[in-house]
Write an enzyme that holds these catalytic residues in place. Structure first.
Site, short mmCIF file in Angstrom:
data_model
loop_
_atom_site.label_atom_id
_atom_site.label_comp_id
_atom_site.label_asym_id
_atom_site.label_seq_id
_atom_site.Cartn_x
_atom_site.Cartn_y
_atom_site.Cartn_z
N LYS A 164 0.84 -1.20 0.00
CA LYS A 164 0.00 0.00 0.00
C LYS A 164 0.88 1.25 0.00
O LYS A 164 1.95 1.27 0.59
CB LYS A 164 -0.91 0.00 1.24
N TYR B 48 -3.06 -8.41 16.50
CA TYR B 48 -2.56 -9.78 16.57
C TYR B 48 -1.94 -10.12 17.93
O TYR B 48 -1.43 -11.22 18.12
CB TYR B 48 -1.52 -10.02 15.47
#
Length: 329
Positions: A209, A311
């Protein structure tokens, strides 16, 4: 009310909003003096609709120059087109109520969908403000809906093995292994060329990105199955993954997902299998193995550390291993 009076009224309201302490009588006289020198005609409905469409295209061009991916640009365009078809106003005439009404028309959708639409509108109108086409964004007073935070769902080791064993072609197995080993996004894997693979260092360069390049790594298993697939090919296409029929060309995103869907169906696992699920699997199992959060951030290509924090939820496996390691007998 004629067009001149409408303009006078709108200017008066805007100035009083920006400068509430101003002398209203003096303001009115000054506006009358200035407007008397102009012939004023309000835009037609067609002009208004064209106005916002033109500004959207300018916004997309600016985002493309900033390095936004084609997927992001397509998403922006789809949402903004929905908005200009809904409001049918010039960009400068859009109000907070218009934004709220547009978002309310999607009440049956998930909150995350509505939040994405608001984020896109916010980006568009803030860009107009920065470009001096608008004084103030109409999205400022609108709060994004609370989206339920969910831990990213990846596969456990048993499910991953089922997926691996359910691949019917060399290409399917290579895709699964490269997705899992590198944690690549779908668009990143699709864009890979053969030349991007460094067999000696067992790594690959990907463009993520924001057009940012990073290095990801291939496990022995991933490199083995990737080479097996590459050695089976007879084409001269530069792309790492190609179509199965002539003319051989870079495989499309939709075709990659179709292949993943076939593997999911053959595996019989209960979870939905997608490239992003394999990315989550890479992240979750890496955390279980004790990877540092900063290292995981770089491997995933997250520009914001907060994105990687999702996470950090301790899995049952990690809790069990910690207990075995530190429990006093």
């Amino acid at each position: 009310m004629n067009d001149s009076k409408k303009l006078f009224h709108e200017l008066n309201v805007h100035v009083l909003t920006l400068a509430p302490g101003i002398d209203e009588q003096k303001l009115a006289r000054r506006l009358e003096d200035v407007l008397a020198n102009y012939s004023i005609e309000i835009k037609s409905q067609i002009d208004m609709e064209t106005d916002i469409e033109e500004k959207v295209m300018m916004f997309l061009s600016a985002k493309e120059l900033e390095g936004a991916s084609q997927d992001t640009l397509s998403s922006y365009y789809y949402i903004l087109r929905q908005f200009w078809n809904f409001t049918k106003k010039a960009a400068t005439q859009v109000t907070t109520q218009d934004i709220r009404a547009f978002l309310a028309s999607f009440n049956q959708n998930k909150r995350s969908t509505i939040s994405t639409k608001l984020t896109t509108l916010n980006s568009f109108f803030e860009w107009l403000v920065r470009e001096d086409m608008l004084l103030r964004s109409p999205t400022l007073k609108i709060k994004s809906p609370k989206v339920e935070k969910r831990n990213p769902k990846g596969l456990n080791i048993a499910e991953l093995e089922k997926v691996r064993e359910s691949c019917n072609t060399l290409r399917q197995r290579a895709m699964i292994e490269v997705f899992y080993s590198t944690g690549c996004r779908l668009s990143e894997l699709r864009s890979l060329d053969r030349a991007d693979i460094n067999h000696q260092s067992m790594s690959a360069k990907v463009i993520g990105k924001g057009n940012k390049e990073r290095v990801v790594y291939l496990s022995f298993k991933a490199l083995y199955h990737l080479n097996k697939y590459l050695n089976s090919r007879t084409d001269e296409c530069d792309a790492l993954f190609v179509t199965q029929r002539r003319p051989f060309r870079r495989i499309a995103n939709s075709s990659i997902q179709d292949e993943i869907d076939k593997v999911e169906k053959a595996s019989g696992i209960d979870k939905k299998l997608t490239p992003h699920v394999l990315r989550h699997t890479f992240a979750n199992l890496s955390m279980d193995s004790g990877i540092e959060l900063a290292d995981l951030q770089h491997l995933l290509g997250h520009s914001n550390p907060a994105t990687t924090l999702v996470y950090t939820t301790v899995s049952e496996e990690r809790k069990k291993q910690a207990f075995k390691k530190f429990h006093v007998q």
